[in-house]
Write an enzyme that holds these catalytic residues in place. Structure first.
Site, mmCIF file in Angstrom:
data_model
loop_
_atom_site.group_PDB
_atom_site.id
_atom_site.type_symbol
_atom_site.label_atom_id
_atom_site.label_comp_id
_atom_site.label_asym_id
_atom_site.label_seq_id
_atom_site.Cartn_x
_atom_site.Cartn_y
_atom_site.Cartn_z
ATOM 1 N N HIS A 320 -34.486 -5.088 -25.809
ATOM 2 C CA HIS A 320 -34.540 -6.513 -26.152
ATOM 3 C C HIS A 320 -35.018 -7.353 -24.967
ATOM 4 C CE1 HIS A 320 -30.929 -7.748 -23.855
ATOM 5 N NE2 HIS A 320 -30.370 -6.621 -24.280
ATOM 6 N N CYS A 338 -28.226 -1.647 -22.593
ATOM 7 C CA CYS A 338 -29.494 -1.858 -23.287
ATOM 8 C C CYS A 338 -30.686 -1.625 -22.364
ATOM 9 C CB CYS A 338 -29.553 -3.294 -23.834
ATOM 10 S SG CYS A 338 -28.332 -3.620 -25.129
#
Length: 393
Positions: A320, A338
């Protein structure tokens, strides 16, 4: 379910004897004729059978004759349309209904055979199909008509534990336009996945036939219907997220199309190693640490609005946009697990990705992807271990 066969035998042997008259020199033996053996007919299910699966084959075997006619009627006397075809064993034929037999219904089968002299022999069996306590249709992914990436396994989810895995698995048939060595593997009593030893070949058409009508799933629960799902495997998108070099390398087929600086999970929250599968994407999403047990106001907790988020596991790992970590991207791992990219690069990856694409995380100090990380950790399981999860040996 025990299956027996009803045996009906008809026919008689006639013995003709001659008489002699006069003396021994004038006596003559009268000629004799021997009839052919009478036909014998066997049918299954046996007469009186109950709790019969409506999908079980109705079998007829004939000895010393030929099958002439088969009729099946329900309890009201209405004829059930069907056809007779050769069975799997020599000398056995199978009657198949045009539409599946119903649950909880009584049927009468009458099979007529003829011997060599065209004398008819008849066998009759009245049987009753099972009445399920509950009917169930499992969930299947991918959905029919979709296109997915090369890493998407076929997933079948049942509402209750399956008691006979082998029986159920034998009714899950997968075909593909490019043949593979794919195998089913049970992740639990209520979940089974199918995948090949390597990622699916690109541009492949795949069909799952889940023929579960008439199959007992467990504890009085029976399959409600058969279901067919067809989907397509698209282009091969496999990206490599290297936590040691802080680089995301994106492949389209065998061609490298992007090499992006990134930041993976920190020492306190390392990314999991292994092949991750893209599950879904969000243009905007609020990420909240409480979803995996860390309170927002606890040390390390967070609640953040994020753009261009591509989910790669169900443990909270995404690729992301992270504009707050751009200075660390390419040289340090600072995320909560992430893969952080700049907004522009994350937007490109968001547009490039589809469910089923693969992101292989390597050289992280974290553990390997596993069952604790949610639905799709399939490619992290060694092939021999995966095959051992099949109920069909």
């Amino acid at each position: 379910m025990r299956r027996t066969a009803a045996l009906v035998t008809a026919g008689a042997l006639a013995l003709l004897a001659g008489c002699n008259g006069g003396d021994e020199r004038s006596s003559a033996a009268a000629p004799s004729t021997a009839q052919s053996a009478p036909a014998q007919v066997q049918v299954a299910p046996a007469d009186g059978s109950v709790d019969v699966s409506p999908a079980i084959p109705v079998e007829i075997s004939v000895t010393d004759g030929e099958l002439a006619e088969v009729t099946v009627v329900d309890a009201a006397g209405a004829q059930v349309p069907g056809e007779v075809a050769d069975g799997d064993t020599e000398g056995t034929e199978v009657w198949a209904p045009e539409s599946p037999l119903a649950y909880g219904t009584t049927y009468t089968l009458t099979a007529t055979a003829e011997d060599a002299e065209d004398d008819p022999v008849e066998a009759t069996s009245t049987f009753t199909t099972v009445t399920p306590e509950t009917l169930s249709t499992p969930s299947v992914g991918p959905l029919d008509g979709t296109t997915v990436g090369v890493g998407m396994p076929i997933r079948v989810y049942f509402d209750q534990p399956v008691t006979d895995r082998a029986a159920v698995e034998s009714h899950l048939r997968v075909t593909s336009s490019t043949p593979t060595d794919g195998v089913w593997s049970w992740l639990s009593d209520s979940e089974v996945h199918f995948r090949p030893s390597e990622y699916w070949p690109a541009d492949t058409e795949v069909t799952l036939q889940a023929d579960l009508y008439g199959v007992e799933l467990g504890d009085g629960v029976w399959g409600e219907k058969d279901r067919t799902v067809s989907f397509s495997i698209g282009d091969r998108h496999v990206s490599v997220a290297d936590a040691a070099t802080h680089t995301l390398t994106v492949y389209d087929g065998d061609r490298v199309v992007q090499t992006y600086p990134m930041s993976a999970g920190s020492e306190a929250n390392p990314s999991h190693n292994g092949p991750h599968v893209v599950l879904e994407s969000f243009r905007d999403i609020t990420m909240d640490s409480s979803t995996f047990g860390l309170a927002v106001d606890a040390p390390g907790g967070y609640r953040t609005d994020v753009e261009y988020a591509v989910r790669i596991s169900n443990n909270g790992e995404f690729v992301h946009a992270a504009p707050w970590s751009v200075s660390s991207q390419g040289n340090a791992n600072v995320s909560h697990g992430c893969i952080n990219l700049s907004t522009e690069r994350a937007a490109w990856f968001y547009d490039f990705s589809r469910p089923g694409d693969v992101v292989e995380v390597q050289n992280s100090i974290g553990p390997a992807l596993s069952a604790s990380d949610g639905d799709v950790y399939d490619w992290a399981v060694p092939w021999d271990e995966w095959r051992a999860g099949s109920a069909l040996k």
